[in-house]
Scaffold this active site. Structure first.
Site, PDB file in Angstrom:
ATOM      1  N   LYS A  66       3.894  -9.927 -18.607  1.00  0.00           N
ATOM      2  CA  LYS A  66       4.555  -8.801 -17.924  1.00  0.00           C
ATOM      3  C   LYS A  66       4.470  -7.533 -18.765  1.00  0.00           C
ATOM      4  CE  LYS A  66       6.217  -8.928 -14.429  1.00  0.00           C
ATOM      5  NZ  LYS A  66       5.554  -8.788 -13.091  1.00  0.00           N
TER       6      LYS A  66
ATOM      7  N   GLU B 217      -3.746  -6.367 -12.712  1.00  0.00           N
ATOM      8  CA  GLU B 217      -3.729  -6.231 -11.246  1.00  0.00           C
ATOM      9  C   GLU B 217      -4.695  -5.170 -10.717  1.00  0.00           C
ATOM     10  OE1 GLU B 217      -1.287  -5.216 -13.219  1.00  0.00           O
ATOM     11  OE2 GLU B 217      -0.837  -3.144 -12.680  1.00  0.00           O
TER      12      GLU B 217
ATOM     13  N   HIS C 253       1.492  -2.672 -13.389  1.00  0.00           N
ATOM     14  CA  HIS C 253       2.077  -2.075 -12.176  1.00  0.00           C
ATOM     15  C   HIS C 253       2.624  -0.670 -12.475  1.00  0.00           C
ATOM     16  CE1 HIS C 253       1.684  -5.944 -10.135  1.00  0.00           C
ATOM     17  NE2 HIS C 253       2.267  -6.513 -11.158  1.00  0.00           N
TER      18      HIS C 253
ATOM     19  N   ARG D 114      -8.788  -8.853   9.237  1.00  0.00           N
ATOM     20  CA  ARG D 114      -7.951  -9.785   8.479  1.00  0.00           C
ATOM     21  C   ARG D 114      -7.085 -10.610   9.444  1.00  0.00           C
ATOM     22  NH1 ARG D 114      -7.904 -13.242   4.642  1.00  0.00           N
ATOM     23  NH2 ARG D 114      -5.804 -13.733   3.967  1.00  0.00           N
TER      24      ARG D 114
ATOM     25  N   TYR E  39      -0.060  -7.611 -16.924  1.00  0.00           N
ATOM     26  CA  TYR E  39       0.324  -6.929 -15.678  1.00  0.00           C
ATOM     27  C   TYR E  39       1.095  -5.663 -16.063  1.00  0.00           C
ATOM     28  CZ  TYR E  39      -0.831 -11.051 -12.911  1.00  0.00           C
ATOM     29  OH  TYR E  39      -1.502 -12.095 -12.314  1.00  0.00           O
TER      30      TYR E  39
ATOM     31  N   ASN F  37       8.992 -10.666 -10.854  1.00  0.00           N
ATOM     32  CA  ASN F  37       8.215 -11.704 -11.573  1.00  0.00           C
ATOM     33  C   ASN F  37       8.522 -13.070 -10.970  1.00  0.00           C
ATOM     34  OD1 ASN F  37      10.872 -11.649 -12.650  1.00  0.00           O
ATOM     35  ND2 ASN F  37      10.206 -12.501 -14.608  1.00  0.00           N
TER      36      ASN F  37
ATOM     37  N   ASP G 147       6.811  -5.197  -7.054  1.00  0.00           N
ATOM     38  CA  ASP G 147       6.184  -4.794  -8.328  1.00  0.00           C
ATOM     39  C   ASP G 147       5.400  -3.498  -8.177  1.00  0.00           C
ATOM     40  OD1 ASP G 147       4.192  -5.939  -6.787  1.00  0.00           O
ATOM     41  OD2 ASP G 147       3.547  -7.402  -8.276  1.00  0.00           O
TER      42      ASP G 147
ATOM     43  N   ARG H 165       6.530 -17.673 -18.411  1.00  0.00           N
ATOM     44  CA  ARG H 165       5.086 -17.807 -18.539  1.00  0.00           C
ATOM     45  C   ARG H 165       4.660 -17.347 -19.945  1.00  0.00           C
ATOM     46  NH1 ARG H 165       3.294 -14.324 -13.380  1.00  0.00           N
ATOM     47  NH2 ARG H 165       5.337 -13.390 -13.858  1.00  0.00           N
TER      48      ARG H 165
ATOM     49  N   VAL I 108       8.075  -9.081  -1.816  1.00  0.00           N
ATOM     50  CA  VAL I 108       7.114  -9.555  -2.830  1.00  0.00           C
ATOM     51  C   VAL I 108       6.425  -8.341  -3.464  1.00  0.00           C
ATOM     52  CG1 VAL I 108       5.067 -10.991  -3.238  1.00  0.00           C
ATOM     53  CG2 VAL I 108       6.765 -11.711  -1.555  1.00  0.00           C
TER      54      VAL I 108
HETATM   55  N1  NAI Z   1       7.008 -10.051  -6.884  1.00  0.00           N
HETATM   56  C1  NAI Z   1       6.150 -10.817  -7.540  1.00  0.00           C
HETATM   57  O1  NAI Z   1       6.515 -11.591  -8.418  1.00  0.00           O
HETATM   58  C2  NAI Z   1       4.697 -10.756  -7.215  1.00  0.00           C
HETATM   59  C3  NAI Z   1       4.235  -9.745  -6.456  1.00  0.00           C
HETATM   60  N2  NAI Z   1       2.921  -9.674  -6.081  1.00  0.00           N
HETATM   61  C4  NAI Z   1       2.565  -8.530  -5.259  1.00  0.00           C
HETATM   62  O2  NAI Z   1       2.386  -8.881  -3.903  1.00  0.00           O
HETATM   63  C5  NAI Z   1       1.723  -7.778  -3.257  1.00  0.00           C
HETATM   64  C6  NAI Z   1       0.627  -8.314  -2.324  1.00  0.00           C
HETATM   65  O3  NAI Z   1      -0.438  -8.787  -3.113  1.00  0.00           O
HETATM   66  P1  NAI Z   1      -1.723  -9.496  -2.465  1.00  0.00           P
HETATM   67  O4  NAI Z   1      -1.338 -10.350  -1.348  1.00  0.00           O
HETATM   68  O5  NAI Z   1      -2.487 -10.064  -3.592  1.00  0.00           O
HETATM   69  O6  NAI Z   1      -2.531  -8.246  -1.910  1.00  0.00           O
HETATM   70  P2  NAI Z   1      -3.781  -8.296  -0.923  1.00  0.00           P
HETATM   71  O7  NAI Z   1      -4.594  -7.094  -1.250  1.00  0.00           O
HETATM   72  O8  NAI Z   1      -4.428  -9.622  -0.927  1.00  0.00           O
HETATM   73  O9  NAI Z   1      -3.110  -8.105   0.522  1.00  0.00           O
HETATM   74  C7  NAI Z   1      -2.484  -6.934   0.891  1.00  0.00           C
HETATM   75  C8  NAI Z   1      -2.580  -6.803   2.395  1.00  0.00           C
HETATM   76  O10 NAI Z   1      -1.783  -5.686   2.778  1.00  0.00           O
HETATM   77  C9  NAI Z   1      -2.438  -5.152   3.910  1.00  0.00           C
HETATM   78  N3  NAI Z   1      -1.904  -3.832   4.209  1.00  0.00           N
HETATM   79  C10 NAI Z   1      -2.183  -2.634   3.630  1.00  0.00           C
HETATM   80  N4  NAI Z   1      -1.472  -1.650   4.242  1.00  0.00           N
HETATM   81  C11 NAI Z   1      -0.727  -2.253   5.210  1.00  0.00           C
HETATM   82  C12 NAI Z   1       0.201  -1.780   6.163  1.00  0.00           C
HETATM   83  N5  NAI Z   1       0.502  -0.477   6.265  1.00  0.00           N
HETATM   84  N6  NAI Z   1       0.778  -2.681   6.991  1.00  0.00           N
HETATM   85  C13 NAI Z   1       0.483  -3.988   6.902  1.00  0.00           C
HETATM   86  N7  NAI Z   1      -0.398  -4.485   6.030  1.00  0.00           N
HETATM   87  C14 NAI Z   1      -0.996  -3.629   5.183  1.00  0.00           C
HETATM   88  C15 NAI Z   1      -3.903  -5.177   3.528  1.00  0.00           C
HETATM   89  O11 NAI Z   1      -4.752  -5.004   4.655  1.00  0.00           O
HETATM   90  C16 NAI Z   1      -3.995  -6.552   2.895  1.00  0.00           C
HETATM   91  O12 NAI Z   1      -4.376  -7.543   3.829  1.00  0.00           O
HETATM   92  C17 NAI Z   1       1.218  -6.897  -4.424  1.00  0.00           C
HETATM   93  O13 NAI Z   1       2.094  -5.806  -4.615  1.00  0.00           O
HETATM   94  C18 NAI Z   1       1.272  -7.837  -5.615  1.00  0.00           C
HETATM   95  O14 NAI Z   1       1.325  -7.167  -6.837  1.00  0.00           O
HETATM   96  C19 NAI Z   1       2.016 -10.626  -6.454  1.00  0.00           C
HETATM   97  C20 NAI Z   1       2.431 -11.659  -7.251  1.00  0.00           C
HETATM   98  C21 NAI Z   1       3.800 -11.790  -7.753  1.00  0.00           C
HETATM   99  C1  PYR Z   2       1.723 -10.093 -10.341  1.00  0.00           C
HETATM  100  C2  PYR Z   2       2.847 -10.022 -11.265  1.00  0.00           C
HETATM  101  O1  PYR Z   2       3.273  -8.968 -11.671  1.00  0.00           O
HETATM  102  C3  PYR Z   2       3.477 -11.237 -11.666  1.00  0.00           C
HETATM  103  O2  PYR Z   2       2.946 -12.331 -11.423  1.00  0.00           O
HETATM  104  O3  PYR Z   2       4.573 -11.178 -12.261  1.00  0.00           O
END
Ligand code: NAI
Ligand code: PYR
Length: 370
Positions: free
Chosen positions: A74, A117, A95, A202, A93, A300, A269, A15, A266
């Site tokens: 990143k 973020e 984190h 939710r 980003y 990522n 990060d 990216r 997921v």
């Molecule tokens: N690995 C990667 O490349 C990427 C990672 N991410 C990450 O994915 C993760 C999720 O992001 P989003 O979906 O945008 O967040 P979001 O805020 O939209 O959703 C998170 C959900 O987790 C729930 N939650 C909180 N505590 C909980 C628990 N104890 N048990 C079950 N659910 C619980 C919340 O109620 C919420 O619905 C983040 O860490 C984000 O940074 C996002 C994009 C890329």
């Molecule tokens: C959210 C993030 O860290 C990524 O898209 O790589």
């Protein structure tokens, strides 16, 4: 202002933080945009596209990092830490919660850093995270499906099943943006889908969206333990904004899964929700096998689909970049409460309460600083 756009150096991070269209907009306000050569090539943008848009191409990262604002995708890697300095505004980003080493580098250098973020609107939405969570959520199912195949070490299972043969089971923990997008693909391929969240409202929204094609469950250790034991693919999508993710899936739960199952964190990060995942993985080596289960922890994921992800990211970052460039840092932070929440470090101070709490670090209210 002078704005620097480096070539990303994280493993298979193709990216880029600004498109040629974004360059044109900044140039129309008389800013100088430095783009490192080949920065956009992985996203389908040639150096000539940036030149035609009015950017100045530079050959070295040193020239980029001497800009007033550096816009990245990143977080800086250790080999970039020596570029950090107290004149620099870094927008990317970050984190930071699970990364005390980078936090220290930013604070020691006096870099002002804004994390995509943690930018948060009044309605709690995270506008600069949402598009990448949409992508990572959708990718997580196709990635999981691949690693369930026999050749890459999976149990040799087709998640959709076929007539007369059972479907596979996907468990999604965290039903926010990433979780809902994972569910959309999981339902689409016809797997059995269970989503757990701590927020009952939710879960109700998800039931409205997907009807009887999903099972929702409140997230408790007991429910997680029960559904993980019979899952073929478990996807971790939990977020507590700014904070280190809670370890919701214990090593014992993973040991109970059948050999050849797959876990995809997921949320890695932010430190990840699986106790048995003790390090991030890369696009080059995305999985390792532990207790017979494939562990995937790429931080990522959208880097795998840069032609989609760069445009999706630029759509949401550009208005903030334009504001920063046109108004300057302090006026932008005063004018834009959401952007202020993105401020993680400011002149040797840690200015994000969630990051500070996660690290047991002193927090300074940014409004006392400027
Ligand atoms: N690995 C990667 O490349 C990427 C990672 N991410 C990450 O994915 C993760 C999720 O992001 P989003 O979906 O945008 O967040 P979001 O805020 O939209 O959703 C998170 C959900 O987790 C729930 N939650 C909180 N505590 C909980 C628990 N104890 N048990 C079950 N659910 C619980 C919340 O109620 C919420 O619905 C983040 O860490 C984000 O940074 C996002 C994009 C890329
Ligand atoms: C959210 C993030 O860290 C990524 O898209 O790589």
């Amino acid at each position: 202002m002078i704005i620097g756009i480096p070539k990303e150096i994280k493993n298979h991070e193709n990216r880029v933080s600004l498109t040629p269209d974004g360059v044109k907009q900044l140039i129309s306000f008389n800013h100088l945009v430095l783009v490192e050569t080949l920065a956009g090539v992985g996203s389908g943008f040639l150096d000539t596209d940036y030149l035609d848009a009015g950017a100045t191409l530079v050959q070295t990262p040193e020239e980029i990092w001497s800009a007033e604002i550096v816009i990245k995708v990143k977080e800086p890697l250790t080999s970039e830490y020596h570029f950090l300095n107290d004149h620099l505004i870094l927008f990317t980003y970050l984190h930071l919660a699970p990364n005390p080493q980078l936090t220290k580098a930013l604070l020691d250098s006096g870099t002002t850093s804004l994390a995509y973020e943690t930018i948060q609107l009044n309605n709690k939405n995270l506008p600069l995270l949402i598009p990448m969570s949409e992508i990572a959520g959708r990718l997580s199912v196709q990635t999981g499906a691949h690693f369930l195949e026999e050749k890459p070490g999976g149990k040799g299972l087709l998640l959709s099943g076929v007539p007369g043969v059972a479907k596979g089971s996907i468990v999604i923990i965290g039903g926010g943006t990433a979780g809902a997008n994972a569910a959309q693909i999981a339902v689409g391929i016809g797997a059995n889908v269970t989503i757990l969240d701590i927020n009952p409202q939710r879960l109700a929204q998800l039931e409205n969206q997907f009807g009887t094609k999903i099972q929702t469950l409140i997230s408790t250790p007991q429910n997680i333990s029960k559904v993980v034991a019979t899952a073929d693919l478990v996807i971790g999508c939990v977020l507590i904004p700014g904070q280190t993710a809670p370890k919701l899936v214990t090593t014992d739960m993973v040991k109970n899964m059948t050999v050849g199952s797959v876990i995809i964190d997921v949320a890695i990060d932010q430190g990840g929700i699986f106790e048995s995942i003790d390090h991030t993985t890369t696009h080059d080596e995305p999985v390792y096998i532990k207790y017979g289960v494939q562990h995937y922890a790429v931080a990522n994921m959208p880097g795998a689909v840069p032609k989609t992800a760069t445009n999706a990211l630029a759509n949401v970052t550009l208005p903030y970049i334009l504001q920063l460039a046109n108004l300057g840092l302090n006026a932008s932070l005063h004018a834009n409460e959401a952007l202020l929440k993105g401020l993680n470090t400011y002149q040797h101070h840690l200015t994000n309460l969630d990051v500070a709490t996660s690290q047991g670090h002193d927090y300074v209210d940014p409004l006392t600083l400027f």
